[in-house]
Design an enzyme around this catalytic site. Structure first.
Site, mmCIF file in Angstrom:
data_model
loop_
_atom_site.group_PDB
_atom_site.id
_atom_site.type_symbol
_atom_site.label_atom_id
_atom_site.label_comp_id
_atom_site.label_asym_id
_atom_site.label_seq_id
_atom_site.Cartn_x
_atom_site.Cartn_y
_atom_site.Cartn_z
ATOM 1 N N ARG A 55 2.392 -11.415 -18.996
ATOM 2 C CA ARG A 55 2.789 -10.563 -17.860
ATOM 3 C C ARG A 55 4.262 -10.168 -17.977
ATOM 4 N NH1 ARG A 55 -0.597 -11.127 -13.356
ATOM 5 N NH2 ARG A 55 1.149 -11.062 -11.918
ATOM 6 N N HIS A 107 7.529 -15.103 -3.487
ATOM 7 C CA HIS A 107 6.699 -15.823 -4.462
ATOM 8 C C HIS A 107 7.389 -15.953 -5.817
ATOM 9 C CE1 HIS A 107 2.777 -14.989 -2.000
ATOM 10 N NE2 HIS A 107 3.528 -15.936 -1.482
HETATM 11 P P1 OAD Z 1 -4.075 -8.581 -3.295
HETATM 12 O O1 OAD Z 1 -4.536 -8.228 -4.675
HETATM 13 O O2 OAD Z 1 -4.728 -9.709 -2.599
HETATM 14 O O3 OAD Z 1 -4.206 -7.326 -2.341
HETATM 15 C C1 OAD Z 1 -3.749 -6.066 -2.699
HETATM 16 C C2 OAD Z 1 -4.053 -5.103 -1.566
HETATM 17 O O4 OAD Z 1 -3.496 -3.850 -1.920
HETATM 18 C C3 OAD Z 1 -5.546 -4.882 -1.285
HETATM 19 O O5 OAD Z 1 -5.787 -4.998 0.112
HETATM 20 C C4 OAD Z 1 -5.800 -3.447 -1.754
HETATM 21 O O6 OAD Z 1 -6.714 -2.767 -0.914
HETATM 22 C C5 OAD Z 1 -4.421 -2.828 -1.628
HETATM 23 N N1 OAD Z 1 -4.153 -1.760 -2.594
HETATM 24 C C6 OAD Z 1 -4.544 -1.668 -3.883
HETATM 25 N N2 OAD Z 1 -4.044 -0.573 -4.450
HETATM 26 C C7 OAD Z 1 -3.298 0.059 -3.504
HETATM 27 C C8 OAD Z 1 -2.519 1.260 -3.478
HETATM 28 N N3 OAD Z 1 -2.394 2.027 -4.533
HETATM 29 N N4 OAD Z 1 -1.895 1.580 -2.316
HETATM 30 C C9 OAD Z 1 -2.019 0.796 -1.214
HETATM 31 N N5 OAD Z 1 -2.745 -0.339 -1.183
HETATM 32 C C10 OAD Z 1 -3.374 -0.705 -2.306
HETATM 33 O O7 OAD Z 1 -2.488 -8.798 -3.410
HETATM 34 P P2 OAD Z 1 -1.486 -9.548 -2.406
HETATM 35 O O8 OAD Z 1 -1.855 -9.331 -0.991
HETATM 36 O O9 OAD Z 1 -0.118 -9.163 -2.847
HETATM 37 O O10 OAD Z 1 0.344 -15.202 -4.686
HETATM 38 O O11 OAD Z 1 -1.742 -11.059 -2.794
HETATM 39 C C11 OAD Z 1 -0.996 -12.030 -2.148
HETATM 40 C C12 OAD Z 1 -0.743 -13.194 -3.052
HETATM 41 O O12 OAD Z 1 -1.971 -13.692 -3.569
HETATM 42 C C13 OAD Z 1 0.044 -12.882 -4.293
HETATM 43 O O13 OAD Z 1 1.430 -12.799 -4.099
HETATM 44 C C14 OAD Z 1 -0.282 -14.024 -5.188
HETATM 45 C C15 OAD Z 1 -1.795 -14.027 -4.978
HETATM 46 O O14 OAD Z 1 -2.455 -15.152 -5.249
HETATM 47 C C16 OAD Z 1 0.752 -16.163 -5.515
HETATM 48 O O15 OAD Z 1 0.634 -16.086 -6.710
HETATM 49 C C17 OAD Z 1 1.370 -17.349 -4.849
#
Ligand code: OAD
Length: 234
Positions: A55, A107
């Site tokens: 990554r 994070h």
């Molecule tokens: P997720 O992968 O869980 O969620 C990403 C969100 O972004 C989803 O709800 C999608 O619908 C939305 N999405 C995708 N593409 C998009 C776009 N182009 N525009 C707008 N929205 C879009 O990612 P996070 O919520 O960041 O933690 O995940 C939270 C944490 O879970 C991460 O930081 C990581 C992971 O496990 C750790 O590693 C501790």
């Protein structure tokens, strides 16, 4: 006006960094327990290093750049006269590269390594391995780990984040599935007077807490919303 922004993987998706929650429940082909927990690291540090090395290389190989949403947030911060805090769950550096100044990577950061012995944090662009020696302390070998938060660990800046949430006037959550706590709990800590805006492709378990929910791509909706704020039309 105090503005708090929370971003997640969705804001970097259009820059070419995959989001986390695929339909197969895997994280780029790996089980989360294997590559993103302290236990996984204790079991097989080489595997975890390889995962983050890949990554890290992708992040710095020149193919990934901040998108319109990152840039619009940096521009908004420059023009904003009140307090502004950008909390990101992302470990990429795209907000910083776009020019955002007050960024809190809760994070951690892929381009940093942390010494497990001393707690020192070093800027880091190379691969890490169990044989890596600290450049500044060559006797310390194999003590560096990625400066990222794994499941079961406490995210960075919690006191600052929740203290600011309690006195913010505008909270904007962008591109996060809002299922991982404590980040998902920030919205519930904002005061009743706060305006809450969620910009995301999909509904989330927290959507009902937001007065404004905007469904669409961050690259389009974030610049549009911030411009409407600036122009006073929203
Ligand atoms: P997720 O992968 O869980 O969620 C990403 C969100 O972004 C989803 O709800 C999608 O619908 C939305 N999405 C995708 N593409 C998009 C776009 N182009 N525009 C707008 N929205 C879009 O990612 P996070 O919520 O960041 O933690 O995940 C939270 C944490 O879970 C991460 O930081 C990581 C992971 O496990 C750790 O590693 C501790």
């Amino acid at each position: 006006m105090n503005v708090l922004v929370l971003t997640g993987a969705g804001i970097s998706a259009e820059s070419g960094i995959p989001t986390f929650r695929g339909d197969d429940g895997l994280w780029e082909g790996h089980r989360v327990e294997d590559v993103a927990t302290p236990e996984g690291f204790r079991r097989d540090a080489a595997r975890v290093h390889a995962f983050y090395n890949k990554r890290r290389r992708t992040l710095i190989d020149g193919s990934i750049c901040p998108g319109p949403a990152h840039i619009a947030l940096a521009e908004f911060e420059r023009q904003h006269s009140g307090e502004f805090l950008l909390v990101t769950q992302n470990i990429d550096d795209l907000h910083q590269r776009a020019g955002s100044r007050n960024v809190l990577p809760m994070h951690g950061e892929l381009l940093k390594a942390r010494c497990m012995l001393t707690g020192d944090i070093l800027d880091w662009k190379d691969d890490l391995s169990v044989e890596t020696a600290r450049p500044d302390e060559p006797d310390l070998v194999g003590t560096l780990r990625p400066h990222v938060v794994w499941f079961g660990e406490i995210p960075f800046g919690m006191d600052q984040i929740f203290a600011f949430a309690e006195r913010c006037d505008l909270f904007i959550a962008i591109g996060t599935s809002a299922v991982v706590y404590p980040a998902a709990g920030i919205v519930a800590s904002t005061p009743p007077t706060c305006r809450r805006v969620e910009i995301n492709l999909d509904d989330t378990p927290q959507s009902s807490r937001f007065e404004t929910t905007i469904r669409g791509k961050a690259s389009v909706e974030v610049p549009r919303f911030l411009e409407s704020l600036r122009a006073g039309t929203d």
